[in-house]
Design a protein around this motif. Structure first.
Motif, mmCIF file in Angstrom:
data_model
loop_
_atom_site.group_PDB
_atom_site.id
_atom_site.type_symbol
_atom_site.label_atom_id
_atom_site.label_comp_id
_atom_site.label_asym_id
_atom_site.label_seq_id
_atom_site.Cartn_x
_atom_site.Cartn_y
_atom_site.Cartn_z
ATOM 1 N N LYS A 14 -6.177 -1.486 -8.931
ATOM 2 C CA LYS A 14 -6.631 -2.335 -10.615
ATOM 3 C C LYS A 14 -5.110 -2.119 -11.427
ATOM 4 O O LYS A 14 -4.839 -1.290 -11.783
ATOM 5 N N ASN A 47 1.087 -1.221 -0.454
ATOM 6 C CA ASN A 47 -0.051 0.134 -0.223
ATOM 7 C C ASN A 47 1.325 1.081 0.047
ATOM 8 O O ASN A 47 1.764 1.107 0.694
ATOM 9 N N THR A 104 -7.272 0.409 -2.898
ATOM 10 C CA THR A 104 -7.981 -1.409 -3.972
ATOM 11 C C THR A 104 -6.523 -0.964 -5.357
ATOM 12 O O THR A 104 -6.229 0.197 -5.502
ATOM 13 N N GLY A 155 -7.296 -8.625 -4.997
ATOM 14 C CA GLY A 155 -6.674 -7.535 -4.033
ATOM 15 C C GLY A 155 -5.094 -7.023 -4.027
ATOM 16 O O GLY A 155 -5.118 -6.025 -4.857
ATOM 17 N N ASN A 156 -4.112 -7.422 -3.729
ATOM 18 C CA ASN A 156 -2.947 -6.865 -4.074
ATOM 19 C C ASN A 156 -2.140 -7.472 -4.557
ATOM 20 O O ASN A 156 -0.518 -6.721 -4.202
#
Length: 350
Positions: free
Chosen positions: A22, A10, A20, A33-34
C-alpha cells in the motif's frame, strides 16, 4: 514521471506469509497487487505487509519512493538566412524526445509552413515555433527562432565630391552605401582636416578625419575614420541626396535584420578576407560591414579586423553621440561615445 508501471519484488523473509502493498499517498501512485503506476511527481512511502502464519507474526517494512518531474527535452532547430525568391526549405528539428514535432509561423506574409516545409512569401521577420507533445519521461515543450527574409538588391552607384564611387544597396525600404565613406571634403567643397598626430586629434573640437594608423592603403580598403564633429558639421559630410543616418534610421535596419544583438552577421562581410575570424556571417543584405576599427579619444588606434563602428547623427543629452558597433562574432549593438572618437560613416539615401 512518465516511466511505465513497474513491479515490486517481495521482500526477503523466512515467513511464507502473503505480501500486500500500500501507499501513503494515492495521488502519487496507485498499487494493484504488486504493480505500481505513477500518477504525478513527489515523494511517498510504500509499505510491504506480510500476513501472519502459524510460525511467524504479521509484520511490515517501508521504502521511500521519489518520483522526479518529467524532463525537458533538448528541442532545437536552426533557420538559415533567407532572401525573397529562395526555394522552399525543410526544417530539421532535433530532440531527445520521440514525440511528434509541429511548426507554426506567426507571420504568413513572410513564411507559411506545411508540415516541416517552409515557403517564403515576402520580406520581413517571422517567428517560427516548434511544438513537441509530452511523451514518456519528457514534458511538452516549445522553442522559437527568428526567420529573417531580406529583399536585398543592388541599387545605383553614388559619387562623392572627391569623385569616389560607392556601390549602394536597397535593404527593406532603405538605400544604404555598401562601403564606408572616404571623402576628404564636405559636400560644399570645404576641406576636412586630416589629423595624424595623436595629441592634435585628442584636442580637436572641429571636424577631422584620418586613415587607420595613418595608412593610406588601409583608408582605401576600410574607408576613413571621422570624429563626430565632422558628422555634425554644417558643411554636410554626406554627398548630395544622402545623409548620415540617425539612431532611429539605424534601428530600422537593426530590426529588419532580426532586432537582437546576434543579428549582425546579416550585415557583416563573410569570410576572413578582412575579419580576424570566420564566425559564419552571411552578409545576406549585402551591406558588407568591414572591421575598420576606431581611433580613441587620445589618438591611438584600436580594433581593426575585429570591430566595425559607425556614427549616427544622433547626439545625446549627456554630451555623447550614438554609434553602432559590429563585433567579429556577429554581435551588433548601439552604444554611446564621446565625440572625439574616430569611427566609420555609412550614408543613407534621402
Amino acid at each position: 514521471m512518465g516511466e511505465p508501471s513497474f513491479t515490486l519484488t517481495n521482500p526477503k523473509s523466512k515467513s511464507t506469509g502473503a505480501f500486500t502493498f500500500k501507499t501513503n499517498d494515492a495521488s502519487l501512485v496507485t498499487i494493484q497487487g504488486n504493480v505500481v503506476t505513477i500518477k504525478k511527481s513527489g515523494t511517498c512511502v510504500i509499505t510491504a505487509i506480510q500476513q501472519a502464519t502459524e510460525s511467524f507474526s504479521k509484520d511490515s517494512i517501508t521504502a521511500k519512493l521519489i518520483i522526479a518531474p518529467r524532463l525537458w527535452p533538448s528541442l532545437g532547430f536552426v533557420i538559415p538566412d533567407k532572401k525573397v525568391g529562395d526555394p522552399p526549405f525543410i526544417l530539421t528539428p532535433k530532440s531527445n524526445s520521440n514525440a511528434e514535432i509541429t511548426f507554426k509561423s506567426d507571420n504568413a506574409a513572410v513564411a507559411v509552413i506545411e508540415g516541416h516545409l517552409v515557403t517564403i512569401k515576402g520580406p520581413g521577420k517571422a517567428v517560427i515555433t516548434a511544438y513537441q507533445a509530452q511523451s514518456g519521461i519528457y514534458e511538452a515543450s516549445s522553442v522559437s527562432e527568428n526567420l529573417i527574409v531580406t529583399e536585398a538588391s543592388t541599387a545605383e552607384t553614388l559619387k562623392d565630391i572627391d569623385g569616389n564611387v560607392y556601390k549602394t544597396v536597397k535593404i527593406g525600404n532603405q538605400v544604404w552605401m555598401m562601403e564606408n565613406l572616404r571623402t576628404t571634403h564636405y559636400r560644399d567643397g570645404t576641406i576636412i582636416q586630416n589629423v595624424t598626430d595623436n595629441s592634435s586629434w585628442a584636442a580637436q573640437l572641429n571636424g577631422a578625419y584620418c586613415n587607420y594608423n595613418n595608412s593610406i592603403e588601409l583608408g582605401k580598403t576600410y574607408g576613413f575614420l571621422y570624429n563626430w564633429y565632422a558628422v555634425n558639421s554644417d558643411h554636410k559630410l554626406a554627398p548630395q541626396g544622402w545623409h548620415i543616418p540617425t539612431s532611429a534610421e539605424w534601428t530600422i535596419l537593426y530590426n529588419y535584420i532580426g532586432g537582437d544583438r546576434y543579428s549582425g552577421g546579416k550585415i557583416q562581410e563573410s569570410g576572413i578576407s578582412h575579419w580576424s575570424n570566420d564566425t559564419g556571417a552571411s552578409n545576406i543584405t549585402q551591406f558588407t560591414g568591414l572591421p575598420a576599427g576606431s581611433r580613441n579619444a587620445d589618438g591611438t588606434y584600436h580594433g581593426i579586423t575585429s570591430d566595425s563602428n559607425w556614427w549616427t547623427a544622433t547626439a545625446n543629452p549627456n554630451g555623447t553621440a550614438s554609434y553602432y558597433n559590429l563585433y567579429v562574432k556577429g554581435y551588433i549593438e548601439i552604444a554611446e561615445s564621446i565625440k572625439s572618437f574616430g569611427y566609420s560613416v555609412r550614408c543613407i539615401k534621402d
